[in-house]
Design a protein around this motif. Structure first.
Motif, PDB file in Angstrom:
ATOM      1  N   GLU A 171       0.757  -1.323  -0.086  1.00  0.00           N
ATOM      2  CA  GLU A 171      -0.169  -0.081  -0.148  1.00  0.00           C
ATOM      3  C   GLU A 171       0.698   1.288  -0.101  1.00  0.00           C
ATOM      4  O   GLU A 171       0.551   2.191  -0.693  1.00  0.00           O
ATOM      5  CB  GLU A 171      -0.791  -0.025   1.326  1.00  0.00           C
ATOM      6  N   LYS A 172       1.828   1.330   0.916  1.00  0.00           N
ATOM      7  CA  LYS A 172       2.722   2.480   0.879  1.00  0.00           C
ATOM      8  C   LYS A 172       3.600   2.701  -0.371  1.00  0.00           C
ATOM      9  O   LYS A 172       3.879   3.729  -0.695  1.00  0.00           O
ATOM     10  CB  LYS A 172       3.422   2.369   2.259  1.00  0.00           C
ATOM     11  N   LYS A 190       0.934   3.630  -3.297  1.00  0.00           N
ATOM     12  CA  LYS A 190       0.360   4.801  -3.062  1.00  0.00           C
ATOM     13  C   LYS A 190      -0.884   4.956  -3.988  1.00  0.00           C
ATOM     14  O   LYS A 190      -1.361   6.081  -4.661  1.00  0.00           O
ATOM     15  CB  LYS A 190       1.062   6.065  -3.298  1.00  0.00           C
TER      16      LYS A 190
END
Length: 432
Positions: A163-164, A167
């Protein structure tokens, strides 16, 4: 004197049925094993003791392909074109393409033909297509050394597709967790919903221990809150099943800086070479297909792409462990041989098997200590959505799960799932 039995006085062992032997011999070729290594596998794994002449006769009998028998020019050209089309950044060299053709498509192609075909298809040499590294300078490192396999295993999470890293919105990402033996073999590569949760990584570790029925003398990692159960389980199993090993001289776990956990960290760069750095770019194309705030889209991304990425990891694991490494005269550990071969026959390379066998009952008992059940820790979507998605996927004819057609499958499935959710009023249930 006449020999009425016709036997040559040598016990060659008991040969398996033809279909089974055919599969064994073709798998040897798929893995690009040398004749000498094939003979060792036949003797060690199957109890068959023969020479090179007999092996060649069997290869001919069962139509095992080889570079010298190469004739399928059109099929090989199409295969090379297919592999190149998957490599978005054109970063794969002829050796990688040749190996992928063997492992994924079971087509044996001479390297010179691969190189010339790549040149003809893309208009430039493979070496010109690969970008130079951007590092200011390599970190100075000593030569890796080990007594044997399972002496040390390196573990780490990979969050570049998480997820990071992507983005693209909450819940939009695919974490990966892996383990590699210090001697070279990649032992485990799996997608996980969250690589930072101790319960999840605890289950992943026990899955790997169950597969190999053993733990290593030491597990090395670079720290993190997700390692609580993993470290505890490794220590418990090591002390229980290898009590004579001193925890001072042979610690069950060791924490190092990320830059020093090189054995597993380097595997991620090999993966980029295999996939041509394309997977992340393909995932990021989802910005034009995906509505992050849409619950159905979020669930479908996690359901579909976790499967697609795992297929890619499985292919990479197969490629990496069967790829003969570059010969390095200054290297202490074996080089110029595939990791699988070293791992399967360590004694042939001056190594020992230091695996600590463990009982399944002990593994099950430790798993029972984790608060989150395995099914929940590794669940990507609610069970209700999982059932809906499988129904729709089968309605579409179960299309092949691969990165290049991933978003096309996503776009075909999304409206059909939405229709089912609206028809049966299931939206609230999917919030669970």
């Amino acid at each position: 004197m006449v020999n009425p039995t016709g036997a040559n006085g040598v016990d060659n062992g008991v040969f398996p049925p033809d279909e089974e032997l055919r599969e064994i011999l073709h798998d040897f070729q798929r893995r690009s094993l040398s004749l000498a290594v094939r003979l060792r596998y036949l003797e060690e794994r199957h109890g068959i003791k023969i020479g090179k002449t007999k092996l060649k006769q069997l290869n001919n009998k069962f139509e095992v392909p080889s570079v010298r028998k190469f004739r399928a020019v059109e099929e090989a050209t199409a295969a090379i074109a297919n592999i190149i089309s998957r490599d978005v950044n054109q970063g794969q060299g002829p050796d990688t393409v040749k190996k992928i053709a063997s492992l994924r498509l079971n087509i044996i192609i001479p390297r010179d033909f691969v190189r010339s075909t790549m040149h003809a298809l893309v208009g430039q040499g493979p070496s010109d297509m690969r970008r130079p590294g951007r590092r200011t300078g390599p970190k100075k490192r000593g030569a890796l050394d080990a007594i044997g396999i399972f002496q040390e295993i390196h573990v780490d999470g990979h969050e570049k597709l998480g997820e990071k890293g992507l983005k693209m919105g909450d819940g939009i990402g695919i974490d990966i967790y892996g383990a590699r033996d210090h001697v070279g073999k990649l032992l485990w590569l799996v997608v996980v919903p969250n690589a930072r949760l101790s319960d999840t990584i605890g289950h992943v570790f026990l899955d790997m221990v169950t597969e190999y029925k053993a733990v290593s003398v030491q597990v090395t990692f670079d720290g993190g809150s997700e390692l609580g159960w993993l470290a505890a389980f490794q220590t418990t199993l090591r002390q229980e099943f290898a009590p004579r090993l001193s925890i001072v001289d042979w610690p069950p776990t060791v924490s190092v800086k990320s830059s020093s956990n090189i054995s597993i960290e380097s595997a991620w760069s090999f993966d980029r070479t295999f996939n041509g750095r394309s997977l992340r770019e393909i995932l990021e194309e989802g910005r034009i297909h995906l509505i992050p705030g849409n619950l159905i889209h979020r669930h479908l991304f996690r359901w579909l792409w976790s499967k697609i990425v795992q297929v890619g990891l499985d292919e990479f694991l197969d490629y990496f462990n069967n790829q003969k490494t570059r010969k390095q005269p200054g290297r202490i550990l074996p080089s110029g041989v595939a990791p699988n071969v070293v791992f399967d026959m360590p004694q042939d390379y001056g190594l020992e098997n230091l695996a600590v066998p463990v009982a399944q009952e002990a593994i099950d008992a430790l798993r029972g200590l984790i608060d989150t059940p395995r099914s929940e820790a590794l669940r990507w979507v609610p069970d209700l959505f999982n059932g809906l998605a499988f129904e729709v996927y089968h309605e579409l004819g179960s299309p092949r799960l691969e990165a290049l057609n991933g978003w096309a499958v996503f776009n075909a499935m999304a409206p059909l799932i939405r229709a089912q959710v609206e028809l049966h009023g299931l939206y609230e249930a999917l919030l669970v």
